[in-house]
Enzyme design. Structure first.
Site, mmCIF file in Angstrom:
data_model
loop_
_atom_site.group_PDB
_atom_site.id
_atom_site.type_symbol
_atom_site.label_atom_id
_atom_site.label_comp_id
_atom_site.label_asym_id
_atom_site.label_seq_id
_atom_site.Cartn_x
_atom_site.Cartn_y
_atom_site.Cartn_z
ATOM 1 N N ASN A 22 0.807 -1.224 0.000
ATOM 2 C CA ASN A 22 0.000 0.000 0.000
ATOM 3 C C ASN A 22 0.837 1.270 0.000
ATOM 4 O O ASN A 22 0.533 2.222 -0.730
ATOM 5 C CB ASN A 22 -0.935 0.016 1.215
ATOM 6 C CG ASN A 22 -2.106 -0.926 1.056
ATOM 7 O OD1 ASN A 22 -2.508 -1.253 -0.053
ATOM 8 N ND2 ASN A 22 -2.667 -1.375 2.171
ATOM 9 N N ILE A 23 1.874 1.319 0.831
ATOM 10 C CA ILE A 23 2.708 2.524 0.876
ATOM 11 C C ILE A 23 3.498 2.661 -0.418
ATOM 12 O O ILE A 23 3.619 3.758 -0.974
ATOM 13 C CB ILE A 23 3.644 2.511 2.098
ATOM 14 C CG1 ILE A 23 2.841 2.444 3.398
ATOM 15 C CG2 ILE A 23 4.538 3.751 2.106
ATOM 16 C CD1 ILE A 23 3.693 2.303 4.653
ATOM 17 N N GLY A 96 9.103 -5.159 4.864
ATOM 18 C CA GLY A 96 9.459 -5.733 6.150
ATOM 19 C C GLY A 96 8.419 -6.765 6.534
ATOM 20 O O GLY A 96 7.448 -6.988 5.803
ATOM 21 N N ARG A 105 7.377 -10.453 20.161
ATOM 22 C CA ARG A 105 8.240 -9.411 19.612
ATOM 23 C C ARG A 105 9.516 -10.001 19.019
ATOM 24 O O ARG A 105 9.987 -9.555 17.972
ATOM 25 C CB ARG A 105 8.623 -8.399 20.706
ATOM 26 C CG ARG A 105 7.586 -7.344 20.961
ATOM 27 C CD ARG A 105 8.041 -6.378 22.050
ATOM 28 N NE ARG A 105 9.075 -5.480 21.579
ATOM 29 C CZ ARG A 105 10.144 -5.120 22.285
ATOM 30 N NH1 ARG A 105 10.336 -5.613 23.490
ATOM 31 N NH2 ARG A 105 11.023 -4.271 21.796
ATOM 32 N N GLN A 119 19.319 -7.315 2.741
ATOM 33 C CA GLN A 119 19.238 -6.122 1.899
ATOM 34 C C GLN A 119 20.412 -5.182 2.159
ATOM 35 O O GLN A 119 20.904 -4.527 1.232
ATOM 36 C CB GLN A 119 17.898 -5.432 2.108
ATOM 37 C CG GLN A 119 16.740 -6.299 1.597
ATOM 38 C CD GLN A 119 15.389 -5.625 1.664
ATOM 39 O OE1 GLN A 119 15.246 -4.554 2.235
ATOM 40 N NE2 GLN A 119 14.387 -6.263 1.084
ATOM 41 N N ASN A 138 8.557 -0.996 10.064
ATOM 42 C CA ASN A 138 8.737 -1.144 11.512
ATOM 43 C C ASN A 138 9.364 -2.488 11.879
ATOM 44 O O ASN A 138 9.150 -3.476 11.177
ATOM 45 C CB ASN A 138 7.380 -1.002 12.209
ATOM 46 C CG ASN A 138 6.876 0.419 12.151
ATOM 47 O OD1 ASN A 138 7.649 1.350 12.284
ATOM 48 N ND2 ASN A 138 5.581 0.592 11.931
ATOM 49 N N ARG A 169 1.885 14.423 12.061
ATOM 50 C CA ARG A 169 0.683 14.200 12.879
ATOM 51 C C ARG A 169 0.611 15.212 14.022
ATOM 52 O O ARG A 169 -0.469 15.729 14.347
ATOM 53 C CB ARG A 169 0.693 12.776 13.436
ATOM 54 C CG ARG A 169 0.372 11.699 12.404
ATOM 55 C CD ARG A 169 0.709 10.322 12.922
ATOM 56 N NE ARG A 169 0.197 9.271 12.037
ATOM 57 C CZ ARG A 169 0.594 8.008 12.071
ATOM 58 N NH1 ARG A 169 1.515 7.628 12.963
ATOM 59 N NH2 ARG A 169 0.079 7.112 11.243
ATOM 60 N N HIS A 194 10.035 5.352 16.854
ATOM 61 C CA HIS A 194 8.754 5.380 16.138
ATOM 62 C C HIS A 194 7.888 4.279 16.745
ATOM 63 O O HIS A 194 7.745 3.188 16.207
ATOM 64 C CB HIS A 194 8.959 5.160 14.642
ATOM 65 C CG HIS A 194 7.669 5.078 13.885
ATOM 66 N ND1 HIS A 194 6.782 6.126 13.827
ATOM 67 C CD2 HIS A 194 7.113 4.075 13.173
ATOM 68 C CE1 HIS A 194 5.731 5.767 13.105
ATOM 69 N NE2 HIS A 194 5.913 4.522 12.699
ATOM 70 N N SER A 249 -1.642 3.122 7.939
ATOM 71 C CA SER A 249 -1.502 4.374 7.186
ATOM 72 C C SER A 249 -0.693 4.134 5.918
ATOM 73 O O SER A 249 0.356 3.494 5.958
ATOM 74 C CB SER A 249 -0.793 5.426 8.042
ATOM 75 O OG SER A 249 -1.473 5.648 9.253
#
Length: 339
Positions: A22-23, A96, A105, A119, A138, A169, A194, A249
């Site tokens: 999407n981004i 990612g 995590r 990469q 992220n 934002r 972030h 987003s």
């Protein structure tokens, strides 16, 4: 007689990883239209994604071609990381492994460590010597740290991560609170990671008025809102978009990435700073070696941390909280590497 003003610049090669997502789909036409590098800078886009996304990747290439962007001098769409990294000048790393419900995590971190190690190695060998990198995926700060570890020939000042979305934002929330155009508000700071520990700081922010710039805190008299609801709203905005849209987003992240690169390459306006995730040099007591969001000014392709800002006790605590989280992420990432 030759008109020197009409001599076209050489194309810049821009790599987008995760370009079929999407981004990637949002940012590719922004770049091709000149939003990122200016209206007179041609570019060749390198689009990289994984093999299962190859059909979607080819569709992005077709749409870019069909749009007939004058600045776009070529499109390379590939699932081969070596081909993607060949001679690139700018890298926007969107690809990612996202965290899926139920994943620990460390599981997410270990998958991203593998991706970014591979990469980084390809960029180390095949990218241009002056390659500049923006990590979006992220955990962005720690992914950038892994990249730095495995691409040692890329100067550490050329490896950054995206906190401009958080910065934007914050500007938007403040403009809405004051019922002013967002362009009237400047010099907020996003410190740290972030993540939900990021600290949007308004202590040095100003607002343009008819009588000149005024400190934001003179105009937002509800300081309790600034220390509580405002901070949480910025920290949780990504989650709010995800809940409302059922997807994270996209075009706001793409736009912020363009803002980040544009300011880095073309410079920040005089008297204005922006937030960028960069390698700490120990400024403001942040441990060296962490990739941490600072206020920076940019000029001629270089950034510099803004120095000499006063830090109150409330800010110090918030900044240190985020630094501790980043140190924990660093340890977790290195444990996945067995470094």
């Amino acid at each position: 007689m030759c008109n020197l003003l009409n001599i076209e610049k050489d194309p810049i090669r821009v790599l987008i990883t995760g370009a079929a997502g999407n981004i990637g789909y949002a940012i590719a036409p922004m770049i091709a239209r000149g939003i990122m590098l200016g209206p007179d800078q041609p570019m060749i886009l390198h689009l990289l994604d994984i093999e299962p996304a190859s059909s979607s990747l080819e569709a992005v290439k077709m749409e870019l071609q069909d749009s007939a962007f004058p600045l776009l001098k070529g499109v390379i769409a590939t699932t081969n990381v070596v081909e993607a990294c060949k001679d690139v000048n700018i890298v926007i790393m969107i690809g990612g492994f996202p965290r899926i419900a139920g994943m620990e995590r460390k599981d997410v971190m270990s998958k991203n460590v593998v991706i970014y190690k591979a990469q980084a190695s390809a960029l180390e060998r095949y990218a241009s010597d002056d390659c500049k990198v923006l990590v979006v995926a992220n955990p962005a700060n720690t992914n950038a740290l892994i990249l730095k570890e495995f691409a040692p020939s890329i100067p550490e000042e050329n490896i950054t991560c995206l906190t401009r979305l958080d910065h934007n934002r914050a500007l938007a929330q403040l403009a809405d609170k004051l019922s002013v155009p967002v362009s009237s508000v400047k010099n907020v700071i996003v410190w740290g990671n972030h993540s939900s520990t990021q600290y949007p700081d308004t202590n040095h922010a100003t607002v343009s008025t008819k009588t000149g710039d005024r400190p934001l805190k003179e105009l937002v008299t509800d300081h309790n809102w600034l220390k509580n609801e405002f901070i949480v709203e910025v920290q949780q905005r990504g989650a709010a978009v995800l809940r409302a849209r059922k997807q994270s987003s996209a075009f706001s992240a793409a736009g912020a990435a363009c803002d980040h690169i544009r300011d880095w390459f073309l410079g920040t306006p005089k008297g204005t700073w922006v937030s960028m995730g960069v390698c700490s040099d120990g400024s403001y007591g942040i441990p060296p070696g962490l990739v941490y969001s600072f206020p920076v000014i940019c000029e001629k392709g270089s950034w510099k941390i803004v120095q000499g800002l006063s830090i109150d006790e409330f800010s110090r605590e918030k900044m240190d909280d985020s630094a501790r989280e980043l140190a924990e992420e660093k340890d977790l990432a290195y444990s996945c590497l067995n470094v």
